[in-house]
Design an enzyme around this catalytic site. Sequence first.
Site, short mmCIF file in Angstrom:
data_model
loop_
_atom_site.label_atom_id
_atom_site.label_comp_id
_atom_site.label_asym_id
_atom_site.label_seq_id
_atom_site.Cartn_x
_atom_site.Cartn_y
_atom_site.Cartn_z
CD GLU A 1 -2.95 -1.04 2.30
OE1 GLU A 1 -2.42 -1.33 3.41
OE2 GLU A 1 -4.14 -0.76 2.17
CD GLU B 1 -3.57 -6.28 4.03
OE1 GLU B 1 -3.68 -6.92 2.97
OE2 GLU B 1 -2.86 -5.27 4.15
#
Lengths: 605, 473
Positions: free
Chosen positions: A191, A213
Site C-alpha cells: 500500500e 490481509e
Amino acid sequence: MAPTAGGQGSGARLRSDGLEGQAGSGSRAGSGSRAASSAPAESGSAAEVGQTSSRVSFQTEPARYRHWRLAIEPPVATLAMDVAEDGGLDAGYELKLNSYDLGVDIELYDAVQRLRLEHPEVRTVVITSAKEKVFSAGANIRMLATSAHATKVNFCKFTNETRNGIEDATANSGQTYIAAVNGTASGGGYELALACQHIMLIDDRSAVVSLPELPLLGVLPGTGGLTRVTDKRQVRRDLADYFATRAEGIGGARAVAWRLVDEAVPRSEWDQSVAARAQEFAARSPRPPDGRGIQLTALDKSRSGDSIGYRHVSARLDHAAGEVSITVRGPRQDAPADVRALYHEGDAFWPLAVTRELDDLILDLRTNELELGTWVMRTEGDSQRVLAYDRLLLAGAGDWLVNEIILYLKRTLKRLDVTSRSLIALIEPGSCYAGSLLELALAADRSYMLAGQFEDSEPRAEAAAIVVGDMNLGPLPMGNGLTRLHARYLGDPDALDRVCKQVGDLLLAEDAERLGLITFAPDDIDWEDEVRIAVEERASFSADALTGMEANYRFSGPETMETKIFGRLAAWQNWIFARPNAAGPDGALRRYGTGQRARFDRKRV
Amino acid sequence: MPVAADYGEKIPNNVRLHEDRRLQRALEAWQPNFLSWWDAMGPALPTRDVYLRTAVNVGREGWAQFAHVPMRDYRWGIFLAERDQDRVVAFGEHKGEPAWDKVPGEYRADLQRLIVIQGDTEPASVEQQRNLGATAPSLYDLRNLFQVNVEEGRHLWAMVYLLQAYFGRDGRAEADQLLRRSSGSLESPRILGAFNEETPDWLSFYMFTYFTDRDGKYQLGTLKESAFDPLSRTCEFMLKEEAHHMMVGTTGIDRVVERTAQLMAEHDTDEVVGHGAIPLKVIQKYLNFHYSVSLDLFGGETSTNVANYYTAGLKGRWMEERRRDDHKLTDDSIMVDALTEEGEIGQAEVAALIGLNTDLRREYIEDCQSGVSRWNKILESAGLPQRLKLPHVAFNRKVGAFARIEASPDGEQLSAEQWQHRKGDWLPTDVDKTYIRSLMQPVYERGKIAAWIAPPRHGINGQPFDYEYVHLT
C-alpha cells in the site's frame, strides 16, 4: 489500514523467522516518539491509566530517525526503510521484516514534510528498503492484534493521511515518489508503494507484491489498498479480487501485466534502472533548480495534562466536560512586503508556523485525548492582517515555497475534516475568521457567532465579523475536491454566488446568518447558555454515532479516491475490526501466529 | 424599551425580573401575544370586573389577595416556591447530587419537552371552557370559573417563564407556539387529545376540574420532584393553586349531588327530571366518562420514556421523598394492569422503572376514590341507598393495555356487540347530553341559583353567597 502478515507474501522461508518472533520479549525503551508524560493521565478508568500514562509525540527530525534512512543527492532523495525491530512504540511486539507501527509512520510523515518544505532541490523521492529481500511487511500484526480498537483506527487514519500527502507531493509539488520495491511488499508495504506514482518491482523470482490481509488476518488492506488498486492503478476488478484473496502475492511479469506494478526489473539492472527512472521524473519537475529551502525547527510547544501551548495556537483541555477549547491567533505583525521577505522569516512566517502548530495539535489531541470529544475553536486577532498574508500567498503562488505552504494548510484542514471529534466554531468580537482562518469555521460542524457585543465589553469594541477571501474560493479544497464553501451550498449555486460577491466585506452576524455562513447568531443575552447547552448536549450523545453523523455530513457531494478511503474503505475496515471474526478471541487477527486456525461466524451480514 | 421597574409592577414576581435582561426582553415580546390570545381565546362572556384572587407573592400574606379586577388587567405573575439552597436530587442516578439551577445540556431536549407538554394543557383548558360563562348557574360559580381561567393563564406564564429563562432561543420559539396552538383547532390542535374537546356544560366543567385537573395535579407533583430546581419550585407553587381548582370541582359535584339527593328524598323518587335536577344515573355516567378519559392521560401502563426521565432525575414519583425505597428502582418490580395470554383482564410483573405510569395512576385512583366517598356521604345523609362509584380501570379505555378490549364498569369483559348494545347505560347518551344542555340557563342575578344545583355552604373569602362576585357589562 494496512495490516500485513509480516513477510507472509514471500513464502515459508520468511514466515519462519517472521511472525512467531513478533511476540515481544520483555520491555524495551520506546522510540523517541513516545515521551514520558509530565502529568498523570487524567481521563479514563484506573484500568486505562497504564495505557495512557505516556503520550505519543509527533515531533521528530532526521537525526532522531530510528527506522528510516534519508539520503539526498539532488535531484533525488532516497528514503530507505530500515525499521528497528526493537523500536516499537510499545513493548509487546517486535518490528520484524520492516513491519511498522505508528512510530515508524511518524518518521515517514516527518520525512515527507521536510522533503517538501526544506528541499526544493529534491524532485524525485525513491522509497525503498534497506533490508535484504523484504521491502515492507506492512503494519505489525502483533501490534494490531493487541491494540484497542481506537488505537487501530487512529493509526490507520494517520497512515492514510501520510500516504495521501505523498500523492499530493507528486501531484502538486513536482516531487514525484517512486517505489523501488526491492523485496517482497505485502499488505501495508504494498500500500505504501501504491501511494507512489511509479512502482518498480525487483524481478528476482521471489519478490512479490501482495495484499494478504483478507485470507490471513480476516481484515482489509485498509490504507487505501483496495481503493488504489482499482481506482488509481485501474486493475480489473476480478483480477483485483483474485489478488486480494491470494496470500502469496504476485510478482514478475504477471504483476506488470495486471498493472499491480509498473515494471519488473532484473536484479542486475536494478540500481541503474531505479536511478534512471528517478532522473526521468526529476527532469519533468517544475521545482526550481536553485531554490532555497527553509528549515523546520522544533516547535515551541508546552504540554501538560490540561493545556497545550504553541506560539500561535493554544488549547485548554477540560477532561470533566470532555471538551477542548482551541484558540488560533492571527498574525502579530503585518505580512512581509514580498515573497523574498517571506524566505527571510523562514518557519516563523505566520501561515507556516500556525499551520504546523495546528497540525501538531490535531495529531496530539486525536491520538492522546480520545475522551475529549468536542473541540471548541476560537480565533483571536486582526482579520485584515490575516487577509494580507493570504494575499501575499495567493500573489506568490508561482513560488515553490508559497505553493508548499498553501498545500500544507490544505492538508492540515483536511486532517481536521477527517477528525472524529465534534467541531464547534465560536465567532466572538476580537476574532479573525477571515480568508484562510475562516476555513476553520467552515470546517466546523456548527458555528455560533455573537450578534452585537458582550455587554461587559469596552464600549468601542467592534462586533464580531467574518470575511470571505479568495483563499476560500479554491486553493484549500476538501478531500471531495470541493471548497468548503461549495460543499456548504451544494445544490444552491445562487447562495454560493451571493457569498462570492461579498469577498473582502466585513460580514456581521446578521449578514453571515442570512448568507448561511454560520449556524446561529445568538446575542449577548443568549450566548453563554446557547453555547453551553450545545456543548453539554453534544457530550451526552453516543460518541460513535456522532462520529458517523459528522463524517457523513462533512463530505457532501462527489466521491474521490480520498473520500472513498476515509469513508467507504475505513468505515468497512473499522466495522470489521470490531467484529469477532477479526478481533474476537477466535478471530483471525487474534489467532494469527498462534498456530491455531481462526473460527469464523459464517453468517453474512 | 420600557424601564424594568414597569415589569415588577405589571408582573408580580419573585424571580428578580427587574434584574434579568433576557427575561425582560422575552416577556416584552411575549406579553402582548399573551393578551391577544386571552382576548381571542379567553372567556367569551363580557364582564366589567370579577372578584378575583391574585397572587402577589408566595408567602401566606401574598398569595391570596382579593379584589374586583377587570380580567384583562389581571396581574399574571411569576412565582417560584422559596429556594432551598441545600436541596439535593432525591432519586435516579443523580440522587444525592446538588439540584440543578441550570438546564444540563444533556437533558435539554427532555426537560423542554416535559415543560412544553405541561404548558400546553394550561391555555387549553381556558379555551375549552371559554363559552361556559353564557350558562353559569350563579354569579358565584361564574366567578369560580373565571378564577380557574386566570390561574390556568398564570400557569401558562409559569411554564413560559421556564422556557424563556432557561432554554434560550429554542425555548422562546416553544413559548410562542404555546399561544399559537389552540384547543380543537384543525390546523394546530393542543398536544394532548383530551384537551381538544370543548367543555360543553357545567356538569362537565365540574367533572373536568375534579378528574382532569387532578391528573394535572399528579403530573405537577412528579415535576415538583425534578432535579431541575426552577421547575421543581414552579410546580410546587402551582400545586397550591391547582388544589383550589379541584375544590371547585369537588364542591361543584357535591352541590349537584346534594340537590338531586334533596329532591329524591323530598319526593321519594329516582325521577328528578321533572324537578329540573340531574338524575343520579346521569351523574354516574358523566363520572364514568371523565374518570376513564382522565386515566388515559397517564399514558400506557409501562413507559420507557418515563423510566428514562426518572433515572435522569427529571420527573420523580408522587411524594418521592416519602417513599421508603432506594429511589433508584433499578432492582425493583411492579405489577401493572395487563391482558393475560388468554386476553383476559389481569396483571403482569415489570421492572419498577418501566411501570412508573402505573404507580402514578394508582395514586390518582386512590385520590379520586375519596371524592366518590364524599358524595356518597351526601347520599347517605339524605337517607338514600344509592351510591356513586368509580368504574373499573378497564372501562372505556383508549390508551394502554385495555385499549383493545371492552369492559363494563364492573370489570366484566364484553364483546364489541355487547359494548355497543350497553354503553348507553354507562356513558352519557345524546339524550342525556341534550337534557343537561337544556338545564344550562344562565342565572346572573345575585343570590339566585339554577334549580339543578344547591348553593354553596360558604362564599368566597368570607363573602356571602349573594355577594356580587361578577359585574357584567
